[in-house]
Design a protein around this motif. Sequence first.
Motif, short mmCIF file in Angstrom:
data_model
loop_
_atom_site.label_atom_id
_atom_site.label_comp_id
_atom_site.label_asym_id
_atom_site.label_seq_id
_atom_site.Cartn_x
_atom_site.Cartn_y
_atom_site.Cartn_z
N MET A 151 21.32 2.82 4.94
CA MET A 151 21.01 2.01 3.76
C MET A 151 19.53 1.96 3.43
N ASP A 152 18.70 2.56 4.25
CA ASP A 152 17.26 2.58 4.01
C ASP A 152 16.94 3.57 2.89
N SER A 153 16.24 3.09 1.86
CA SER A 153 16.01 3.93 0.67
C SER A 153 15.18 5.17 0.98
N MET A 154 14.18 5.05 1.85
CA MET A 154 13.36 6.22 2.16
C MET A 154 14.21 7.29 2.85
N THR A 155 15.13 6.86 3.71
CA THR A 155 15.99 7.80 4.42
C THR A 155 16.99 8.45 3.47
N ILE A 156 17.63 7.65 2.64
CA ILE A 156 18.60 8.20 1.69
C ILE A 156 17.93 9.21 0.78
N LEU A 157 16.84 8.81 0.16
CA LEU A 157 16.15 9.71 -0.76
C LEU A 157 15.61 10.94 -0.02
N GLY A 158 15.06 10.74 1.17
CA GLY A 158 14.55 11.85 1.94
C GLY A 158 15.62 12.88 2.28
N LEU A 159 16.79 12.41 2.71
CA LEU A 159 17.88 13.33 3.04
C LEU A 159 18.40 14.06 1.80
N GLY A 177 0.82 -1.20 0.00
CA GLY A 177 0.00 0.00 0.00
C GLY A 177 0.85 1.25 0.00
N HIS A 178 0.47 2.21 0.82
CA HIS A 178 1.19 3.49 0.88
C HIS A 178 2.00 3.57 2.17
N ALA A 179 3.16 4.22 2.06
CA ALA A 179 4.02 4.45 3.21
C ALA A 179 4.41 5.92 3.24
N VAL A 180 4.77 6.39 4.42
CA VAL A 180 5.20 7.78 4.57
C VAL A 180 6.54 7.80 5.30
N GLY A 181 7.30 8.85 5.04
CA GLY A 181 8.54 9.10 5.76
C GLY A 181 8.69 10.60 5.96
N VAL A 182 9.24 10.97 7.11
CA VAL A 182 9.42 12.39 7.44
C VAL A 182 10.87 12.64 7.83
N VAL A 183 11.47 13.65 7.19
CA VAL A 183 12.79 14.14 7.59
C VAL A 183 12.54 15.27 8.58
N PRO A 184 12.66 14.99 9.90
CA PRO A 184 12.35 16.02 10.90
C PRO A 184 13.56 16.92 11.15
N GLN A 227 17.12 -7.67 7.93
CA GLN A 227 18.55 -7.48 7.76
C GLN A 227 19.34 -7.98 8.96
N GLY A 228 18.67 -8.27 10.06
CA GLY A 228 19.34 -8.77 11.26
C GLY A 228 20.29 -7.75 11.86
N GLU A 229 19.90 -6.49 11.87
CA GLU A 229 20.79 -5.47 12.40
C GLU A 229 20.01 -4.38 13.12
N ASN A 230 20.71 -3.70 14.03
CA ASN A 230 20.06 -2.62 14.78
C ASN A 230 20.97 -1.40 14.89
N HIS A 231 21.89 -1.25 13.98
CA HIS A 231 22.86 -0.17 14.11
C HIS A 231 22.71 0.94 13.08
N ARG A 232 21.74 0.91 12.23
CA ARG A 232 21.58 1.94 11.21
C ARG A 232 20.49 2.93 11.59
N TRP A 233 20.73 4.19 11.27
CA TRP A 233 19.80 5.26 11.58
C TRP A 233 18.88 5.51 10.40
N GLU A 234 17.64 5.91 10.70
CA GLU A 234 16.61 6.13 9.68
C GLU A 234 15.77 7.33 10.05
N ILE A 235 15.04 7.86 9.06
CA ILE A 235 14.00 8.83 9.35
C ILE A 235 12.78 8.07 9.85
N PRO A 236 11.87 8.71 10.57
CA PRO A 236 10.62 8.06 10.94
C PRO A 236 9.82 7.69 9.68
N THR A 237 9.40 6.44 9.60
CA THR A 237 8.64 5.94 8.45
C THR A 237 7.58 4.97 8.93
N GLY A 238 6.60 4.71 8.07
CA GLY A 238 5.60 3.71 8.40
C GLY A 238 4.48 3.70 7.39
#
Length: 180
Positions: free
Chosen positions: A163-171, A43-50, A67-78
């Motif tokens: 590495m999150d595409s929404m975060t990369i593109l958002g930034l 469906g639809h997802a949103v992301g915010v660069v605060p 990805q089995g990881e917890n060390h990468r930073w992201e923008i809020p998305t959902g």
Amino acid sequence: MKPKPWKTLSSRLVYENKWMSLREDLAEMPNGQTTIYGVVTFGHAVGVVPILDDDRVLLVRQYRYVQGENHRWEIPTGGVKEGESLEEAAQRELAEEAGYRAGRLVPVSSYHTSKCICDETAHLYIGRDLYAAEAPPDDTEFLQRRFFPFDEALRMALEGEIMDSMTILGLLLAERHLGA
């Protein structure tokens, strides 16, 4: 000349949960041959660069099971819930994950996250004029929050730390928007 569309001959639901569904279609291609095509629908997802007034950006970190990881930073998305506008979903995700709402949401992009097998459209915003507004996170979210200088977050995206595409593109789009 536009490509000739494929024709769906049949479709069957294979799996479904509250976040996604998987179906298998029998499709007729332009040459008359048929093929099986799997489609995952999100469906639809949103992301915010605060972004705060002092050019800091708030990023979140949580365990990512796939990805089995917890060390990468992201923008809020959902995801966008049924009956919710894109802006309402963006504000809800921002409150749940970042603990803020935006006085101004600036739309910067809508795009397909995967053009081949996923039916998902992401909508990106810049959040400005932030104010505190805590909301409980989803029951599967265990989040950390951290403010970064915008330039540092952008460097992280450009150098592969993010590495999150929404975060990369958002930034990247936020940099372009803010520099204009």
